[in-house]
Design a protein around this motif. Sequence first.
Motif, PDB file in Angstrom:
ATOM      1  N   GLN A  61       0.857  -1.261  -0.114  1.00  0.00           N
ATOM      2  CA  GLN A  61       0.077   0.054   0.058  1.00  0.00           C
ATOM      3  C   GLN A  61       0.980   1.289  -0.036  1.00  0.00           C
ATOM      4  O   GLN A  61       0.445   2.285  -0.769  1.00  0.00           O
ATOM      5  CB  GLN A  61      -0.884   0.057   1.051  1.00  0.00           C
ATOM      6  CG  GLN A  61      -1.905   1.138   1.437  1.00  0.00           C
ATOM      7  CD  GLN A  61      -2.953   1.358   0.089  1.00  0.00           C
ATOM      8  OE1 GLN A  61      -3.434   0.351  -0.264  1.00  0.00           O
ATOM      9  NE2 GLN A  61      -2.944   2.460  -0.756  1.00  0.00           N
ATOM     10  N   TYR A  62       1.921   1.170   0.532  1.00  0.00           N
ATOM     11  CA  TYR A  62       2.803   2.173   0.767  1.00  0.00           C
ATOM     12  C   TYR A  62       3.378   2.509  -0.660  1.00  0.00           C
ATOM     13  O   TYR A  62       3.776   3.786  -1.086  1.00  0.00           O
ATOM     14  CB  TYR A  62       4.021   2.328   1.701  1.00  0.00           C
ATOM     15  CG  TYR A  62       3.454   2.019   3.160  1.00  0.00           C
ATOM     16  CD1 TYR A  62       2.605   2.963   3.720  1.00  0.00           C
ATOM     17  CD2 TYR A  62       4.123   1.173   3.998  1.00  0.00           C
ATOM     18  CE1 TYR A  62       1.983   2.759   4.822  1.00  0.00           C
ATOM     19  CE2 TYR A  62       3.810   1.156   5.640  1.00  0.00           C
ATOM     20  CZ  TYR A  62       2.743   1.836   5.783  1.00  0.00           C
ATOM     21  OH  TYR A  62       2.290   1.883   7.030  1.00  0.00           O
ATOM     22  N   ILE A  63       3.822   1.514  -1.347  1.00  0.00           N
ATOM     23  CA  ILE A  63       4.252   1.674  -2.859  1.00  0.00           C
ATOM     24  C   ILE A  63       3.293   2.095  -3.573  1.00  0.00           C
ATOM     25  O   ILE A  63       3.537   3.109  -4.415  1.00  0.00           O
ATOM     26  CB  ILE A  63       4.619   0.182  -3.291  1.00  0.00           C
ATOM     27  CG1 ILE A  63       5.987  -0.440  -2.525  1.00  0.00           C
ATOM     28  CG2 ILE A  63       4.937   0.075  -4.660  1.00  0.00           C
ATOM     29  CD1 ILE A  63       6.143  -1.804  -2.885  1.00  0.00           C
ATOM     30  N   GLN A 243      10.724  13.962  -5.110  1.00  0.00           N
ATOM     31  CA  GLN A 243      10.696  12.942  -6.005  1.00  0.00           C
ATOM     32  C   GLN A 243      11.956  11.943  -5.639  1.00  0.00           C
ATOM     33  O   GLN A 243      11.822  10.741  -5.840  1.00  0.00           O
ATOM     34  CB  GLN A 243      10.853  13.373  -7.361  1.00  0.00           C
ATOM     35  CG  GLN A 243       9.533  14.025  -7.808  1.00  0.00           C
ATOM     36  CD  GLN A 243       8.476  13.037  -8.480  1.00  0.00           C
ATOM     37  OE1 GLN A 243       8.262  11.923  -7.637  1.00  0.00           O
ATOM     38  NE2 GLN A 243       7.736  13.264  -9.601  1.00  0.00           N
ATOM     39  N   ASN A 244      13.038  12.500  -5.271  1.00  0.00           N
ATOM     40  CA  ASN A 244      14.203  11.807  -4.995  1.00  0.00           C
ATOM     41  C   ASN A 244      14.006  11.132  -3.704  1.00  0.00           C
ATOM     42  O   ASN A 244      14.443   9.715  -3.815  1.00  0.00           O
ATOM     43  CB  ASN A 244      15.426  12.565  -4.713  1.00  0.00           C
ATOM     44  CG  ASN A 244      15.890  13.538  -5.859  1.00  0.00           C
ATOM     45  OD1 ASN A 244      15.729  12.841  -7.271  1.00  0.00           O
ATOM     46  ND2 ASN A 244      16.718  14.408  -5.954  1.00  0.00           N
ATOM     47  N   VAL A 249      12.467   5.678  -1.081  1.00  0.00           N
ATOM     48  CA  VAL A 249      11.399   5.053   0.013  1.00  0.00           C
ATOM     49  C   VAL A 249      10.741   4.057  -0.733  1.00  0.00           C
ATOM     50  O   VAL A 249      10.810   2.736  -0.350  1.00  0.00           O
ATOM     51  CB  VAL A 249      10.436   5.996   0.263  1.00  0.00           C
ATOM     52  CG1 VAL A 249       9.307   5.362   0.915  1.00  0.00           C
ATOM     53  CG2 VAL A 249      10.788   7.184   1.225  1.00  0.00           C
ATOM     54  N   GLN A 250      10.445   4.093  -2.062  1.00  0.00           N
ATOM     55  CA  GLN A 250      10.087   2.980  -2.890  1.00  0.00           C
ATOM     56  C   GLN A 250      10.988   1.708  -3.021  1.00  0.00           C
ATOM     57  O   GLN A 250      10.601   0.665  -2.865  1.00  0.00           O
ATOM     58  CB  GLN A 250       9.553   3.490  -4.124  1.00  0.00           C
ATOM     59  CG  GLN A 250       8.804   2.531  -5.091  1.00  0.00           C
ATOM     60  CD  GLN A 250       7.876   3.041  -6.237  1.00  0.00           C
ATOM     61  OE1 GLN A 250       7.748   4.370  -6.183  1.00  0.00           O
ATOM     62  NE2 GLN A 250       7.536   2.428  -7.114  1.00  0.00           N
ATOM     63  N   ALA A 251      12.191   2.189  -3.347  1.00  0.00           N
ATOM     64  CA  ALA A 251      13.392   1.129  -3.341  1.00  0.00           C
ATOM     65  C   ALA A 251      13.173   0.215  -2.139  1.00  0.00           C
ATOM     66  O   ALA A 251      13.382  -0.858  -2.189  1.00  0.00           O
ATOM     67  CB  ALA A 251      14.576   1.802  -3.681  1.00  0.00           C
ATOM     68  N   ARG A 256      11.864  -4.712   0.763  1.00  0.00           N
ATOM     69  CA  ARG A 256      10.996  -5.277   1.822  1.00  0.00           C
ATOM     70  C   ARG A 256       9.950  -6.134   1.533  1.00  0.00           C
ATOM     71  O   ARG A 256       9.824  -7.360   2.034  1.00  0.00           O
ATOM     72  CB  ARG A 256      10.411  -4.068   2.814  1.00  0.00           C
ATOM     73  CG  ARG A 256       9.664  -4.658   3.965  1.00  0.00           C
ATOM     74  CD  ARG A 256       9.240  -3.351   4.865  1.00  0.00           C
ATOM     75  NE  ARG A 256       8.694  -3.868   6.195  1.00  0.00           N
ATOM     76  CZ  ARG A 256       9.147  -3.757   7.286  1.00  0.00           C
ATOM     77  NH1 ARG A 256      10.450  -3.315   7.149  1.00  0.00           N
ATOM     78  NH2 ARG A 256       8.993  -3.979   8.305  1.00  0.00           N
ATOM     79  N   VAL A 257       9.425  -5.839   0.417  1.00  0.00           N
ATOM     80  CA  VAL A 257       8.443  -6.950  -0.270  1.00  0.00           C
ATOM     81  C   VAL A 257       9.113  -8.229  -0.544  1.00  0.00           C
ATOM     82  O   VAL A 257       8.671  -9.386  -0.276  1.00  0.00           O
ATOM     83  CB  VAL A 257       7.709  -6.494  -1.330  1.00  0.00           C
ATOM     84  CG1 VAL A 257       6.721  -7.471  -2.113  1.00  0.00           C
ATOM     85  CG2 VAL A 257       6.618  -5.263  -0.961  1.00  0.00           C
TER      86      VAL A 257
END
Length: 305
Positions: A61-63, A243-244, A249-251, A256-257
């Motif tokens: 969900q965070y992604i 954006q950076n 954070v997404q990486a 983690r997934v």
Amino acid sequence: MRVSMLNLYSNNLQSLQNSTFDIAKLNEMMSTGSSILRPSDDPIGAVKVIGNERDMAATNQYIKNTESLSTSFSRSETYMSSMVELQGRMREITVSANNGSLSPEDRAAYAAEMNELLEAFADTLNAKDESGNYLFSGNKTDTPPIGKDADGNYVYQGDTNTREVQTSGSSWMTANSTAADFIFSNGSTDILNQTKDFIAALEDPTLAPGDPVFSQAATDMQTSLDDTLTSISSAITDIGGKQNTLSLVQASHEERVLFNKEVIGETEGLDYAQATAEYNLKLTTLKITQQTFVQVSQLSLFNHI
């Protein structure tokens, strides 16, 4: 000790049922690829899997949140960059029009172009996203941020509230910028109304460069352009920084997934070689039990029970 025919029959029947159940369970395990079909199969492992699945669901969900934010930021940045381009041409006209050799007709032509740029600037501020929500109205997303009052002056119609989006278990990020922040918060007159005033000066045939009123209008226009460019550039820089951050954070979330998937796989993943060997053994046992059951059931004494 005597063993009755009924006991033999019951024992063989129970063995048949157990073997059939075990084979069905192994078959289900091999079809699902999981060694834990229900919590009772491995209580500790089941709790571990549930915990990792819950964490993975939250992380996914965070992604989604970071992806949505990134798209929104890119859209806002695009419109802000368009505003910067419009201001570039406004600046050129302001400098060129402040020339004493121009005729009133020349200044009127510049006024007509400046008016088109002004309308384009206001339209850009009233941009919408793919869902039809206004980008720069704060939380009043159904209201265009830029409107006009009864006197024809440009006014801000949104609010100054921001939307916060959760990007991790402990982090939130502001999702929107308002026109009030980068257009109506400058020390000088906002670019919209200042441009309107400068257009009026250009259209007035009694005013020309060198006239104090015209010179003041041109100076105020330059000041407003400078202040607005600073505000919009700052907003664009802020978006770039966000954006950076989102990329990092997404990486982290994606890693983690993958980690959760590995833990779940190690915990409930089925060893197919071992399961296949056990399945064949159980199948052989079932066949032997079936044969034994047939022999027991055909004993003559069995008929008298």
